[in-house]
Design an enzyme around this catalytic site. Structure first.
Site, PDB file in Angstrom:
ATOM      1  CE  LYS A   1      -6.681  -1.039  12.711  1.00 29.73           C
ATOM      2  NZ  LYS A   1      -7.750  -2.015  12.499  1.00 29.73           N
TER       3      LYS A   1
ATOM      4  NE  ARG B   1     -14.608  -4.093  12.186  1.00 34.04           N
ATOM      5  CZ  ARG B   1     -13.936  -3.784  13.309  1.00 34.04           C
ATOM      6  NH1 ARG B   1     -12.895  -3.000  13.280  1.00 34.04           N
ATOM      7  NH2 ARG B   1     -14.319  -4.244  14.477  1.00 34.04           N
TER       8      ARG B   1
ATOM      9  CB  CYS C   1       4.910   3.511   1.215  1.00 27.62           C
ATOM     10  SG  CYS C   1       3.515   4.185   0.289  1.00 27.62           S
TER      11      CYS C   1
HETATM   12  S1  SF4 Z   1       1.264   1.815   2.216  1.00 31.21           S
HETATM   13 FE1  SF4 Z   1      -0.442   1.484   0.817  1.00 31.21          FE
HETATM   14  S2  SF4 Z   1       0.128   2.624  -1.035  1.00 31.21           S
HETATM   15 FE2  SF4 Z   1       1.975   2.406   0.171  1.00 31.21          FE
HETATM   16  S3  SF4 Z   1       2.929   0.564  -0.640  1.00 31.21           S
HETATM   17 FE3  SF4 Z   1       1.667  -0.085   1.102  1.00 31.21          FE
HETATM   18  S4  SF4 Z   1      -0.288  -0.688   0.221  1.00 31.21           S
HETATM   19 FE4  SF4 Z   1       0.828   0.537  -1.326  1.00 31.21          FE
END
Ligand code: SF4
Length: 363
Positions: free
Chosen positions: A338, A117, A130
């Site tokens: 993981k 993958r 985020c």
């Molecule tokens: S966790 Fe995902 S949605 Fe949030 S800033 Fe990082 S890449 Fe973007």
């Protein structure tokens, strides 16, 4: 919501209910300037936020802002989206690229760490940045530079790599791209005979649920088997809007799974985690992974001790059905997958020992 709109800039004050439900309006009106946070930044010093945002930019959809109840770091939504000076305390000496992704890119933005993958980072843009993101190093880099050329190189590499059976489309957030752009990419990948499964990683159902439109679902449906992994981290994020977005994807035959990140002060208590997992099960979203927070630069204040994570999950294992239980894992650079952290559980080891005679029967 009215109160919030008043606190936001003028375009939000005048927004209609239709605007609010329109993902483009939400995206265009993301709060990116510190001044627009007036009255919302709580006890955080504006200059402090400005300094942090010059390193790690801020972007928050009005919808996600509206989920904040208390304007301070104790609020799980506030803590996930409003910058803090802790992000630029680099004294802990941790890595900018903790998973060593940059050295596993045979072509730009395509990470090939496991044989079967690969991960295609198709944009650097997100609806909300985020604060705990392990790819925050990309945020301040230029976005959307010749995406077409980027996608062509990715598709050429994947087409020439018959061992790749699954492509994970991530970013940034791929669902911030327009339908037509995404459709071209998905069509290019679907044309490769050995690509069996496509997977999209997106936080849109959580932070911009109005992005999940009928048109988007109709288009995605054509490229099944297609899976969508999202990231709910707190039960407060499971709103009627978010539930509706997930249901629309499910109705289109797209399984929706969740990959939470274990975040200090946000979801590291058994009661909150249990509510989150049960809440996800109620909206038919399968809890898939609980990631231990990576040692990424700018995220140290969110990280917990793995032992306390194991202790929390032990409590939950005893109280929740298997359908609610994610695998608590650590992503380790150089490992072949993981690593499940439940192998560290003393209670589990005790249980195994207690039932050793049962396993002996199979020898
Ligand atoms: S966790 Fe995902 S949605 Fe949030 S800033 Fe990082 S890449 Fe973007």
């Amino acid at each position: 919501m009215k109160e919030l709109r008043k606190k936001l800039d003028r375009s939000c004050v005048n927004a209609t209910a239709g605007d609010w439900r329109d993902w483009r309006w939400q995206f265009k009106n993301r709060v990116t300037k510190i001044d627009a946070l007036d009255g919302l930044a709580g006890n955080r010093n504006k200059d402090e936020i400005k300094a942090v945002a010059s390193v790690y930019p801020m972007a928050i959809t009005p919808y996600y802002l509206s989920l904040i109840q208390e304007h301070n770091e104790k609020d799980p939504v506030f803590a996930q989206c409003v910058p803090t000076s802790l992000e630029t305390d680099f004294s802990t000496g941790i890595a900018e690229d903790p998973l060593d992704e940059d050295t596993h890119m045979p072509v730009p933005k395509l990470v090939h760490r496991y044989p079967d993958r690969c991960l295609a980072m198709v944009t650097e843009t997100c609806a909300v940045f985020c604060r705990h993101c392990n790819r925050k190093r990309f945020w301040s880099r230029p976005n959307h530079i010749n995406l077409k050329a980027r996608f062509q190189k990715m598709i050429r590499y994947i087409a020439a790599s018959p061992q790749i059976r699954e492509v994970i489309i991530s970013g940034g957030d791929p669902l911030t791209l327009d339908d037509a752009v995404l459709e071209n990419l998905l069509a290019g990948l679907r044309d490769i005979p050995h690509v069996e499964v496509l997977r999209i990683g997106s936080r849109v159902p959580v932070v911009l649920p109005m992005r999940v439109t009928k048109d988007l679902c109709r288009m995605l449906k054509r490229f099944r088997p297609l899976w969508l992994n999202t990231q709910f981290n707190h039960p407060r994020e499971i709103t009627p809007e978010a539930a509706r977005a997930c249901q629309m994807l499910l109705d289109a035959g797209i399984p929706v799974s969740n990959q939470s990140v274990l975040l200090k002060g946000i979801n590291d208590s058994p009661d909150i985690m249990k509510d989150l997992l049960r809440g996800l099960q109620k909206i038919s979203v399968r809890p898939y992974y609980l990631f231990h927070c990576d040692p990424a630069r700018g995220c140290a204040h969110f990280r917990t001790d793995p032992k306390s994570g194991v202790a929390m999950m032990e409590k939950i294992w005893r109280q929740c059905s298997g359908l609610c239980l994610p695998q608590y894992v650590l992503d380790v650079p150089g490992s072949s997958g993981k690593i499940p952290l439940n192998i560290m559980s003393p209670a589990l080891q005790k249980d195994l020992k207690k039932h050793q005679h049962y396993f002996d029967k199979f020898q």
